[in-house]
Design a protein around this motif. Structure first.
Motif, PDB file in Angstrom:
ATOM      1  N   PRO B 189       0.817  -1.231   0.000  1.00  0.00           N
ATOM      2  CA  PRO B 189       0.000   0.000   0.000  1.00  0.00           C
ATOM      3  C   PRO B 189       0.845   1.272   0.000  1.00  0.00           C
ATOM      4  O   PRO B 189       0.417   2.291  -0.538  1.00  0.00           O
ATOM      5  CB  PRO B 189      -0.824  -0.090   1.296  1.00  0.00           C
ATOM      6  CG  PRO B 189      -0.494  -1.351   1.942  1.00  0.00           C
ATOM      7  CD  PRO B 189       0.512  -2.098   1.136  1.00  0.00           C
ATOM      8  N   VAL B 192       1.521   1.996  -3.528  1.00  0.00           N
ATOM      9  CA  VAL B 192       0.316   2.545  -4.166  1.00  0.00           C
ATOM     10  C   VAL B 192       0.223   4.043  -3.848  1.00  0.00           C
ATOM     11  O   VAL B 192      -0.038   4.881  -4.724  1.00  0.00           O
ATOM     12  CB  VAL B 192      -0.954   1.801  -3.689  1.00  0.00           C
ATOM     13  CG1 VAL B 192      -2.216   2.475  -4.205  1.00  0.00           C
ATOM     14  CG2 VAL B 192      -0.917   0.340  -4.152  1.00  0.00           C
ATOM     15  N   GLN B 193       0.462   4.377  -2.580  1.00  0.00           N
ATOM     16  CA  GLN B 193       0.418   5.787  -2.175  1.00  0.00           C
ATOM     17  C   GLN B 193       1.492   6.593  -2.887  1.00  0.00           C
ATOM     18  O   GLN B 193       1.276   7.728  -3.296  1.00  0.00           O
ATOM     19  CB  GLN B 193       0.629   5.919  -0.656  1.00  0.00           C
ATOM     20  CG  GLN B 193      -0.541   5.477   0.176  1.00  0.00           C
ATOM     21  CD  GLN B 193      -1.840   6.123  -0.255  1.00  0.00           C
ATOM     22  OE1 GLN B 193      -1.941   7.339  -0.379  1.00  0.00           O
ATOM     23  NE2 GLN B 193      -2.840   5.314  -0.523  1.00  0.00           N
ATOM     24  N   LYS B 196       0.371   7.343  -6.356  1.00  0.00           N
ATOM     25  CA  LYS B 196      -0.653   8.399  -6.353  1.00  0.00           C
ATOM     26  C   LYS B 196      -0.004   9.758  -6.097  1.00  0.00           C
ATOM     27  O   LYS B 196      -0.332  10.750  -6.737  1.00  0.00           O
ATOM     28  CB  LYS B 196      -1.682   8.121  -5.252  1.00  0.00           C
ATOM     29  CG  LYS B 196      -2.693   7.068  -5.602  1.00  0.00           C
ATOM     30  CD  LYS B 196      -3.708   6.962  -4.485  1.00  0.00           C
ATOM     31  CE  LYS B 196      -4.646   5.803  -4.714  1.00  0.00           C
ATOM     32  NZ  LYS B 196      -5.476   5.527  -3.551  1.00  0.00           N
ATOM     33  N   LEU B 197       0.910   9.757  -5.142  1.00  0.00           N
ATOM     34  CA  LEU B 197       1.565  11.007  -4.776  1.00  0.00           C
ATOM     35  C   LEU B 197       2.384  11.546  -5.954  1.00  0.00           C
ATOM     36  O   LEU B 197       2.386  12.753  -6.217  1.00  0.00           O
ATOM     37  CB  LEU B 197       2.465  10.765  -3.563  1.00  0.00           C
ATOM     38  CG  LEU B 197       3.088  11.980  -2.935  1.00  0.00           C
ATOM     39  CD1 LEU B 197       2.025  12.926  -2.413  1.00  0.00           C
ATOM     40  CD2 LEU B 197       4.009  11.578  -1.794  1.00  0.00           C
ATOM     41  N   GLN B 200       0.022  13.136  -8.293  1.00  0.00           N
ATOM     42  CA  GLN B 200      -0.479  14.432  -7.800  1.00  0.00           C
ATOM     43  C   GLN B 200       0.610  15.502  -7.861  1.00  0.00           C
ATOM     44  O   GLN B 200       0.347  16.651  -8.203  1.00  0.00           O
ATOM     45  CB  GLN B 200      -0.986  14.276  -6.365  1.00  0.00           C
ATOM     46  CG  GLN B 200      -2.331  13.563  -6.314  1.00  0.00           C
ATOM     47  CD  GLN B 200      -2.695  13.120  -4.920  1.00  0.00           C
ATOM     48  OE1 GLN B 200      -1.842  12.689  -4.146  1.00  0.00           O
ATOM     49  NE2 GLN B 200      -3.959  13.200  -4.576  1.00  0.00           N
ATOM     50  N   THR B 201       1.839  15.098  -7.540  1.00  0.00           N
ATOM     51  CA  THR B 201       2.947  16.065  -7.597  1.00  0.00           C
ATOM     52  C   THR B 201       3.156  16.522  -9.037  1.00  0.00           C
ATOM     53  O   THR B 201       3.392  17.708  -9.296  1.00  0.00           O
ATOM     54  CB  THR B 201       4.233  15.418  -7.051  1.00  0.00           C
ATOM     55  OG1 THR B 201       3.980  14.936  -5.737  1.00  0.00           O
ATOM     56  CG2 THR B 201       5.375  16.415  -7.006  1.00  0.00           C
ATOM     57  N   THR B 203       0.900  16.640 -11.400  1.00  0.00           N
ATOM     58  CA  THR B 203      -0.191  17.559 -11.765  1.00  0.00           C
ATOM     59  C   THR B 203       0.048  18.936 -11.155  1.00  0.00           C
ATOM     60  O   THR B 203      -0.147  19.963 -11.814  1.00  0.00           O
ATOM     61  CB  THR B 203      -1.547  16.996 -11.284  1.00  0.00           C
ATOM     62  OG1 THR B 203      -1.692  15.675 -11.773  1.00  0.00           O
ATOM     63  CG2 THR B 203      -2.709  17.834 -11.770  1.00  0.00           C
ATOM     64  N   ALA B 204       0.476  18.928  -9.869  1.00  0.00           N
ATOM     65  CA  ALA B 204       0.732  20.217  -9.193  1.00  0.00           C
ATOM     66  C   ALA B 204       1.830  20.983  -9.930  1.00  0.00           C
ATOM     67  O   ALA B 204       1.733  22.204 -10.112  1.00  0.00           O
ATOM     68  CB  ALA B 204       1.133  19.970  -7.740  1.00  0.00           C
TER      69      ALA B 204
END
Lengths: 447, 226
Positions: B189, B192-193, B196-197, B200-201, B203-204
């Motif tokens: 997990p 997985v995080q 995802k992170l 998101q980073t 995209t940011a």
């Protein structure tokens, strides 16, 4: 002045996947403020990404932008958007990428910070800011590029009341400057004062109005019963080497079947208190707490205690939903049937063989909670379990809590705001003090 | 006086001009690379000198308010696992070799820890941008920046699974049969995080025009201009 227009947009994540948007039309004008609500997983965040121009997947239909239009997108969790360590460097990141000279950066960074009302030194470490301040910092990090449209993804769930008030003031000021604001939100009522267009996104359609779900499960009233599952003498909660975070001048006690709400602002110590009760909060001075008559320590309570932390989808790891629920049942030597029974009870049986990683945010949230509820703990600690859930998912959450309390479980829920709940106690963290409001004092013996 | 001594190297770099500051950051990175490599390559007789150098870095890192707790916990755990493996595979005779292997690992990790404490990731990114594509340099700097966050994620996921009944308490991990459980319900997990992170980073960063100019400029905290 028309800035951005969606005309008949259709979008899905694959030819076999359901449509996220069907013939979606939206027009954004300067100075306007749009608030989009809808069920969890309806595509609100995807819509914001589409508007920002960051959606890389192909879509049908027209997206018309004013020449040179810049959009600034602030995603849900400010924590995962931080790319630098100091306030100034974070805001200047966009300027670095557009090759603005160093001498021009400082006044522009200072102006952006002023626009969001963040008056801190440019070399302040970001780690020292509250979550509300970090959210405004993220807005400043977008404003520094002078966008004409600001897109905010579910700000209400992240912020406490003071954080929301700060955000409302910022939105009003930006609108007065002619900037358009579009936000997705589960609680549009919180933005009634600033938004002038309300939309609901449901089944791929964007319609005027606010999304409202018909489901309304109420929490059942249960009277507290002996024995007491949690007690503590008055205490000071203090990290080692730090000042007191908060103190509880009175003893606390939670009896069987109680529902306690723990209310406080961001950073007030709610999560830390719940972790301390579960025995997993390190670096704090010893607390005079007793859970089931013994000092809390990680793992000693077995199936008696369950803790759901924030962003509970972090704990999912099994191949199917059913296995995810069965994991704890196997470890605690309980009948595996309890997993399918709970899924049935929650109306989630159809998801039993699905991978938890392919579910929507709300479904993952419920599966994570169900994986704790299925082993029927005697004390369940829920850290901000409402964040990002729509009312249909909230109903299932309440169903689980009702069912657990019926069987004698005590529940402590932390959140930013008071809830219209059948709580037996409300613990409020205000100005460094934990205040207790007993909702049915006559039935309870405290201490 | 005390406060001055506790200032990170970054602050000292800020007091010199940008070029010198970059050279200082680059030198620190080069030194750390050499020290970490030496931890694996140096003969056993030279490890004492290497350890003394590392002690100096450790003291400086602690004065700069670095937290060594995570590395120490990891090393203690690693020492336990390694010694257990040596006992299982070689019997009790070669335990000292297992201890030396872990000591080398510690000596390899300490310089990297010191670097992350005293040099800001953005400086590291700026130095790397001189020798590799800007995007790669950003990825390295962002990864270092995310280390504290991922450490806290690891701790949270471990605790969550421990409370769910996973057999991953320190005592249970003495049994190698339970290591699979640690990998399956904590490390998986976490990955997985991490994915995802990373998404998101990215995209940011894209939402703030990352990659839109071939030669980005670099921010200096105002102190740099004094």
């Amino acid at each position: 002045m028309r800035l951005l227009e969606l005309d008949g947009v259709n979008f899905n994540y694959g030819s076999l996947e359901p449509w996220i948007f069907r013939d979606l039309t939206l027009c954004i004008e300067s100075g306007s403020c749009h608030c989009i609500s809808g069920p969890t997983g309806s595509g609100k965040s995807t819509l914001l990404r589409l508007l920002s121009g960051l959606q890389s997947r192909p879509f049908e239909g027209g997206v018309y932008r004013r020449r040179g239009l810049l959009c600034g997108l602030v995603m849900q969790d400010p924590q995962v958007q931080l790319l630098r360590q100091t306030v100034g460097a974070e805001v200047a990141f966009a300027l670095e990428n557009t090759a603005v000279t160093r001498d021009d950066m400082i006044p522009r960074v200072q102006k952006a910070l002023r626009r969001v009302g963040l008056f801190v030194a440019l070399d302040s470490p970001i780690g020292n800011l509250s979550l509300g301040q970090k959210y405004r910092l993220m807005i400043a990090a977008q404003l520094v590029s002078e966008p004409a449209v600001l897109l905010l993804d579910e700000p209400w769930a992240q912020l406490d009341n003071s954080g929301v008030d700060e955000l409302l003031a910022v939105i009003r000021a930006l609108r007065a400057e002619g900037m358009a604001v579009v936000m997705s939100e589960h609680n549009p009522d919180a933005f009634k004062g600033v938004a002038d267009h309300f939309w609901q996104l449901q089944s791929g359609r964007l319609l005027p109005g606010q999304f409202d779900c018909d489901h309304h499960v109420m929490l059942t009233d249960f009277s507290p019963e002996m024995p007491t599952v949690f007690t503590t003498d008055p205490f000071e909660f203090r990290y080692q080497g730090s000042n007191t975070l908060f103190s509880s001048p009175q003893p606390l006690a939670v009896q069987r079947r109680e529902l306690v709400t723990l209310i406080g602002d961001n950073g007030s110590g709610k999560s830390s208190l719940l972790k301390a009760i579960a025995g997993i909060q390190s670096n704090v001075y010893p607390l005079p707490m007793k859970v089931f008559g013994q000092r809390p320590k990680a793992g000693v309570f077995g199936q008696q205690l369950g803790l759901l932390m924030q962003r509970p989808n972090r704990q999912l790891f099994e191949a199917t939903v059913e296995e995810e629920l069965s994991f704890s049942l196997r470890r605690f030597g309980l009948p595996i049937d309890m997993a399918s029974e709970l899924l049935e009870q929650l109306g989630l049986a159809a998801l039993a063989q699905r991978s938890p990683h392919t579910l929507s945010y709300g479904q993952q949230h419920l599966v994570a909670l169900a994986s704790l509820a299925c082993y029927r703990p005697s004390l369940l600690l829920l850290d901000d379990p409402l964040a990002g859930l729509d009312s249909a998912h909230l109903d299932k959450l309440w169903m689980m809590i009702n069912s657990l309390r019926k069987d004698g479980c005590s529940v402590i829920i932390s959140c930013h705001r008071s809830l219209p709940l059948a709580a037996t106690q409300e613990w409020q963290l205000v100005k460094g003090e934990l205040l207790v409001n007993n909702m049915c004092r006559e039935n309870r013996r405290v201490g | 006086m005390w406060a001055k001594r506790r200032q990170p190297l970054q602050s000292k770099i800020s007091s010199v001009n940008d070029a010198s500051g970059l050279w200082l950051a680059a030198s620190a990175m080069l030194m750390v690379t050499l020290l970490s490599s030496a931890a694996f390559l140096a003969p056993q007789s030279a490890l004492l000198y290497l350890a003394l150098t590392n002690v100096l870095l450790l003291v400086h890192g602690l004065l700069c308010r670095g937290n060594i707790g995570g590395i120490l916990r990891y090393i203690v755990l690693q020492l336990g696992f390694t010694l257990l493996l040596y006992v299982v595979i070689h019997g009790g005779q070669q335990l000292h070799q297992g201890a030396w292997a872990v000591a080398r690992l510690l000596l390899a990790l300490l310089p990297g820890w010191w670097l992350t404490v005293v040099i800001k990731p953005q400086w590291i990114g700026e130095v790397l941008a001189k020798i590799m594509p800007v995007k790669w340099a950003f990825v390295v700097a962002a990864s270092i920046n995310l280390l504290p966050y991922m450490t806290s994620e690891l701790r949270d996921i471990y605790q969550l699974q421990l409370l769910r009944g996973a057999r991953i308490a320190p005592r249970q991990l003495l049994n190698p049969l339970n290591w699979y459980e640690l990998a399956y319900c904590v490390i998986f997990p976490l990955f997985v995080q991490l994915l995802k992170l990373a998404q998101q980073t990215a995209t940011a960063a894209r939402s703030r025009h990352f990659g839109s100019h071939p030669q980005p400029t670099h921010w200096r905290d105002p102190r740099s201009h004094q």
